[in-house]
Design a protein around this motif. Structure first.
Motif, PDB file in Angstrom:
ATOM      1  N   ALA A 186      -3.052  -9.328   5.761  1.00 12.79           N
ATOM      2  CA  ALA A 186      -2.477  -9.933   6.958  1.00 12.79           C
ATOM      3  C   ALA A 186      -1.123 -10.543   6.636  1.00 12.79           C
ATOM      4  O   ALA A 186      -0.960 -11.235   5.638  1.00 12.79           O
ATOM      5  CB  ALA A 186      -3.430 -10.989   7.503  1.00 12.79           C
ATOM      6  N   GLY A 187      -0.156 -10.300   7.522  1.00 16.13           N
ATOM      7  CA  GLY A 187       1.163 -10.881   7.343  1.00 16.13           C
ATOM      8  C   GLY A 187       2.074 -10.129   6.417  1.00 16.13           C
ATOM      9  O   GLY A 187       3.187 -10.571   6.157  1.00 16.13           O
ATOM     10  N   LEU A 188       1.634  -8.978   5.895  1.00 21.80           N
ATOM     11  CA  LEU A 188       2.438  -8.209   4.956  1.00 21.80           C
ATOM     12  C   LEU A 188       2.579  -6.777   5.450  1.00 21.80           C
ATOM     13  O   LEU A 188       1.814  -6.317   6.299  1.00 21.80           O
ATOM     14  CB  LEU A 188       1.802  -8.239   3.567  1.00 21.80           C
ATOM     15  N   GLY A 189       3.547  -6.067   4.917  1.00 22.23           N
ATOM     16  CA  GLY A 189       3.798  -4.714   5.381  1.00 22.23           C
ATOM     17  C   GLY A 189       4.010  -3.734   4.249  1.00 22.23           C
ATOM     18  O   GLY A 189       4.132  -4.107   3.082  1.00 22.23           O
ATOM     19  N   ARG A 190       4.056  -2.447   4.628  1.00 25.39           N
ATOM     20  CA  ARG A 190       4.359  -1.369   3.685  1.00 25.39           C
ATOM     21  C   ARG A 190       5.667  -0.711   4.113  1.00 25.39           C
ATOM     22  O   ARG A 190       5.840  -0.344   5.274  1.00 25.39           O
ATOM     23  CB  ARG A 190       3.240  -0.327   3.659  1.00 25.39           C
ATOM     24  N   PHE A 191       6.560  -0.537   3.147  1.00 26.84           N
ATOM     25  CA  PHE A 191       7.878  -0.013   3.462  1.00 26.84           C
ATOM     26  C   PHE A 191       8.185   1.213   2.608  1.00 26.84           C
ATOM     27  O   PHE A 191       7.592   1.419   1.553  1.00 26.84           O
ATOM     28  CB  PHE A 191       8.946  -1.088   3.224  1.00 26.84           C
ATOM     29  N   TRP A 192       9.121   2.033   3.120  1.00 26.60           N
ATOM     30  CA  TRP A 192       9.662   3.122   2.312  1.00 26.60           C
ATOM     31  C   TRP A 192      11.109   2.795   1.936  1.00 26.60           C
ATOM     32  O   TRP A 192      11.773   1.988   2.585  1.00 26.60           O
ATOM     33  CB  TRP A 192       9.569   4.476   3.001  1.00 26.60           C
ATOM     34  N   PHE A 193      11.574   3.435   0.856  1.00 23.71           N
ATOM     35  CA  PHE A 193      12.937   3.248   0.357  1.00 23.71           C
ATOM     36  C   PHE A 193      13.542   4.621   0.088  1.00 23.71           C
ATOM     37  O   PHE A 193      12.854   5.537  -0.382  1.00 23.71           O
ATOM     38  CB  PHE A 193      12.942   2.445  -0.947  1.00 23.71           C
ATOM     39  N   ALA A 194      14.824   4.764   0.364  1.00 21.59           N
ATOM     40  CA  ALA A 194      15.511   6.018   0.088  1.00 21.59           C
ATOM     41  C   ALA A 194      16.965   5.732  -0.260  1.00 21.59           C
ATOM     42  O   ALA A 194      17.529   4.701   0.128  1.00 21.59           O
ATOM     43  CB  ALA A 194      15.417   6.956   1.292  1.00 21.59           C
ATOM     44  N   ASP A 195      17.568   6.677  -0.973  1.00 17.29           N
ATOM     45  CA  ASP A 195      19.000   6.649  -1.235  1.00 17.29           C
ATOM     46  C   ASP A 195      19.444   5.311  -1.849  1.00 17.29           C
ATOM     47  O   ASP A 195      20.324   4.624  -1.342  1.00 17.29           O
ATOM     48  CB  ASP A 195      19.752   6.911   0.087  1.00 17.29           C
ATOM     49  N   TRP A 196      18.831   4.969  -2.968  1.00 14.55           N
ATOM     50  CA  TRP A 196      19.208   3.742  -3.670  1.00 14.55           C
ATOM     51  C   TRP A 196      20.463   4.020  -4.483  1.00 14.55           C
ATOM     52  O   TRP A 196      20.517   4.978  -5.264  1.00 14.55           O
ATOM     53  CB  TRP A 196      18.068   3.298  -4.581  1.00 14.55           C
TER      54      TRP A 196
END
Length: 876
Positions: free
Chosen positions: A257-267
């Motif tokens: 609860a209160g947290l999310g999942r993220f994606w990352f690209a093009d660092w």
């Protein structure tokens, strides 16, 4: 010598930079990294995830915490667990000391495809990441840095996530770019974090001046910062943060609860402050382990969790002159991520340069051939002394223990014996994963990789063995019951983890061992690994003393508390000596009995196991230490099974090497009386976690014969034992400096030297912070030399006639009781003239042999006498 570069590959990062940059131009819809930039600089970096196949492992340039919570999917990376402080370290770039500018940028979105403003969580960068020790690897585990990022409410922050201020408003877009710039301004750095849309339009920005030192160190991407985002303060914030942190050991895919999942690209990373470190890559060939015994070389290559579209085999090549010849190709085990080679008829008389080769595949059709090189050392049969490092119990509190490893390298041991607890549940942070099993396997591998990363420069060019102990299988203690499953409490026995998971542990740690004595699986299909190893004319019995041991709970009288800790000072140890209990199990005892008689290729013998066969420490624990009347985790119990094992081992005059105790000690076993059996070395822990002490004055049942910590005692299960040397750690170790803290706790290093010509064993023991090359720096009481014959110190009552032997310069002597046929002892004589001693009156049979040539002769009816007898000539 092996090439010291840990990543050996045909690829050069800089030579491919133009191709990578071209890929960025095609795939990036966002603005250039730096205004006006048209090409990458020498230290610039751009991620190449669009050309990588889907898998858990992100590539050799990265380290993820924890490994199982990240994946490559569809050309970008995703965090798979909505939990606090999931982070990704860039290994090959860092911010240097120069007062210059830098920029880093990354595209982000939610892994489920929803708008960024739908749901909770925070995402962004951590810069200037440094650990408690200077080695960059330490920062991967203990690193702290400056947090800068974006909350789901559209707020930007530089510093703690709880300081975030509303900026962009509700984020109703699925993708944005975060760009961070740092510019030196006098004695500080002006940090600016900018949020941009997909067209490069600025949505919000925040700036802050920070001290220069906060801009020196590693670069990290973060999924959910520890702490609380938004306007929550005081005790409520602390309580919420603590609750969030408690979820960090949850399984992959768990929703918090209160947290999310993220994606990352093009660092992307750029600027003159950026330092390039291509030598810091880790993988795809992470490390190797090998043994050489009886002409058979076995080697295991360790890989990361590759994907189904990656190459599935590893090649082993050896160098002859200037050419490389492939001698084997093996498939990678899908769970252990290992490739194990067994090469018979190995050329044992020369140092053999080798390399492991693996092709890293890309979705654009490219392949990169990566190598891991080393040397299979020749079998040192003609070297007078063979040295064995005794390494165990590494909680990795000083990971990667670089000064310690460098000290070990200076001593240049011939062989490494990792005698258990290669890591602990706390190693690397984030607790442990127990289910689902596939995620738990990767969780284990991450901890195992820390062990390999610590020791790989030594393992690559000398043989090593690794004995899994209790913490290696995620248990505080282990009574293996032959591989059975744990059904109730730990103290009732069995393995807590699934059999397939346990086999991943055993496969990664022991597949390179010589062929096991019993190849048939144990209960639940658990792999076997105990058996013989002969190297440098020392014959080792490698034991699995945890795998078969009986459990105390349900077998011994109730303790009234923990099933393995007896605290009643009036406890009678005889009540725990229950018939039918096992220590090594029948089949492993059979192996030992055959091993003591088999002297092919051997001048001396030694046993290697997880722990010594005695109840040694008296005092346990953190905080208020406990005086334990008996500890069933020690191998002083079960007594009858222990005595059988010790009686067998001493017949070969075998020395015992072990770990586990967290207190360095050299002890001599007794069965019927003091000093009538083998000497055993409980080597010091690399990094002591749980402390123990030997304090006989506080434990009257030890029955000390005199003052002090050395001399004759009685252990908690009634066995006579003699302490030759011991080093207690401080009850109040100094804090603040992790290295001093570990040194105070009696962390250190042990080495055993077998002098084959003099038939002596020298035991060395150094404190954690000592310079191993300086004299008079060992722990008090060390080094200690013992004679091989002292490993069977039973009282001699007489001798047989002197044997004058023709046909063998150093014959093997087997002395057996003629009435019973029982072997009394077997040893390699130092010369062709040998006068056998015996421990009881009677008649004896002596077999004299050269087992390497298959020649032998036998003399019967030899009478024991206290007087000198006429010599007997024996030809073989």
């Amino acid at each position: 010598m092996a090439n010291p570069d840990p990543k050996l590959t045909r690829r050069s990062f800089l030579s491919n930079s133009a191709a990578i940059a071209a890929g960025v131009v095609v795939t990036s819809r966002l603005t250039p990294l730096l205004h006006g930039a048209t090409a990458l600089g020498a230290t610039d970096f751009v991620s190449n995830w669009p050309s990588c196949p889907d898998r858990v492992w992100l590539g050799p340039e990265y380290w993820t915490n924890p490994l199982q919570d990240w994946r490559l999917a569809g050309g970008r990376i995703e965090c798979t667990n909505a939990a606090p402080d999931r982070n990704l370290h860039l290994l090959v770039r860092a911010l240097g000391e120069k007062a210059e500018s830098f920029t880093t940028a990354v595209r982000i979105g939610r892994a489920d495809g929803a708008s960024l403003g739908v749901g909770k969580g925070s995402v962004g960068f951590r810069i200037g990441v440094r650990g408690t020790l200077p080695d960059f690897r330490n920062a991967l585990v203990f690193g702290r840095g400056l947090d800068t990022g974006l909350t789901s409410e559209g707020a930007l922050f530089i510093g703690a996530v709880g300081t975030a201020k509303p900026a962009a408003g509700r984020l109703d877009v699925s993708e944005v770019e975060l760009r961070l710039t740092g510019v030196p301004a006098g004695g500080v750095y002006r940090i600016t974090l900018t949020l941009l849309d997909v067209r490069g339009n600025e949505l919000a920005a925040v700036s802050k001046d920070v001290p220069r030192e906060q801009c020196v160190g590693g670069l990290v991407l973060v999924n959910n910062y520890p702490g609380v985002s938004g306007p929550v303060a005081g005790k409520a914030a602390a309580k919420k943060a603590a609750k969030a942190t408690a979820t960090t050991a949850s399984g992959a895919g768990a929703v918090n609860a209160g947290l999310g999942r993220f994606w990352f690209a093009d660092w992307r990373v750029s600027g003159p402050k950026v330092e390039a470190h291509p030598e810091r890559t880790f993988g795809p060939l992470l490390f190797s382990q090998y043994t050489l015994s009886a002409g058979i070389m076995r080697m295991t290559a360790q890989l990361p969790p590759i994907g189904p579209k990656d190459a599935q085999t590893v090649r082993l090549q050896v160098q002859t002159g200037s050419t490389w010849r492939t001698v084997g190709e093996e498939r990678i085990h899908p769970e252990a991520r290992t490739a194990t080679f067994r090469i018979p008829n190995w050329e044992v008389g020369r140092d053999a340069p080798y390399r492991l080769a693996y092709n890293l595949m890309y979705t654009d059709g490219r392949q990169e051939e990566h190598f891991w090189t080393g040397i299979v050392r020749r079998d040192p049969v003609d070297v007078p002394t063979l040295s064995v490092a005794d390494i165990s119990c590494n909680i990795h509190e000083a990971f990667p223990n670089a000064p310690y490893v460098q000290n070990v390298a200076k001593l240049n041991p011939d062989m490494l014996a990792f005698t258990g607890d290669q890591f602990y549940e706390s190693t690397g942070g984030f607790g442990v994963i127990r289910t689902p099993v596939d995620s738990a396997m990767i969780d284990y591998l991450r901890k195992w990789y820390l062990h390999g990363w610590t020791w790989r420069e030594l393992m690559r060019d000398r043989p090593s063995i690794s004995l899994p102990d209790d913490h290696d299988v995620y248990q505080g203690n282990l009574w293996g019951e032959g591989g059975a499953a744990q059904t109730t409490t730990q103290e009732a026995g069995g393995y807590d983890m699934a059999a397939d998971w346990v086999n991943v542990v055993y496969r990664t740690q022991t597949a390179h061992h010589p062929d096991p004595y019993d190849p048939a699986p144990a209960k639940r299909g658990t792999l076997q690994y105990y058996g013989p190893l002969t190297y440098g004319r020392i014959s080792f019995a490698v034991l699995a003393d945890r795998q078969y041991k009986s459990a105390p709970e349900g077998n011994v009288p109730p303790t009234g508390g923990r099933g393995d800790h007896e605290t009643n000072p009036n406890f009678d140890p005889k009540t725990a000596d229950v018939p039918g209990l096992t220590l090594l199990g029948a089949k492993q005892e059979e192996f030992l009995e055959k091993w003591v008689e088999d002297w092919r290729g051997a001048d001396m013998k030694a046993v290697i196991s997880q722990t010594i066969f005695s109840g040694f420490p008296t005092t346990h624990g953190r905080g208020e230490p406990m005086i334990l009347r008996a500890d069933y985790d020690t191998n002083g119990w079960p007594q009858t099974a222990r005595n059988r094992a010790v009686r067998t081992i001493r017949k070969a005059f075998a020395f015992h090497i072990a770990g586990d105790q967290h207190i360095p000690g050299l002890v001599q076993y007794g069965v019927d009386e003091h000093r009538d059996a083998s000497v055993a070395f409980a080597g010091p822990a690399v990094n002591v976690g749980y402390p123990r002490w030997f304090e006989p004055s506080l434990a009257p049942w030890t029955k000390p014969k005199g003052p002090g910590l050395t001399g004759d005692f009685t252990d908690s299960f009634g066995h006579p034992f003699t302490v030759l040397a011991v080093k207690n750690g401080a009850k109040g170790p100094r804090t603040g400096d992790v290295m001093q803290f570990l040194d105070d706790k009696a962390s250190g290093f042990g080495l055993v030297r077998f002098d084959k010509q003099r038939q002596t064993i020298t035991v060395e023991c150094w404190p954690f912070l000592a310079d191993f090359m300086k004299t008079d720096t060992q722990m008090p009481g060390w080094p200690i030399e013992i004679k091989m014959l002292e490993n069977y110190g039973r009282k001699i009552t007489g001798h047989l006639p002197t044997l004058t032997i023709r046909g063998a310069a150093k014959p093997v002597i087997h002395v057996s009781d003629e009435a019973t046929g029982e072997l009394v002892y077997a040893l390699r004589a130092a010369s062709p003239n040998f006068r056998p001693h015996v421990f009881a009156p009677g008649k004896y049979r002596v077999r004299v042999s050269d087992p390497d040539l298959g020649k032998s002769a036998e003399v019967r009816g030899l009478q024991s006498s206290v007087d000198e007898q006429k010599p007997i000539a024996v030809s073989i």
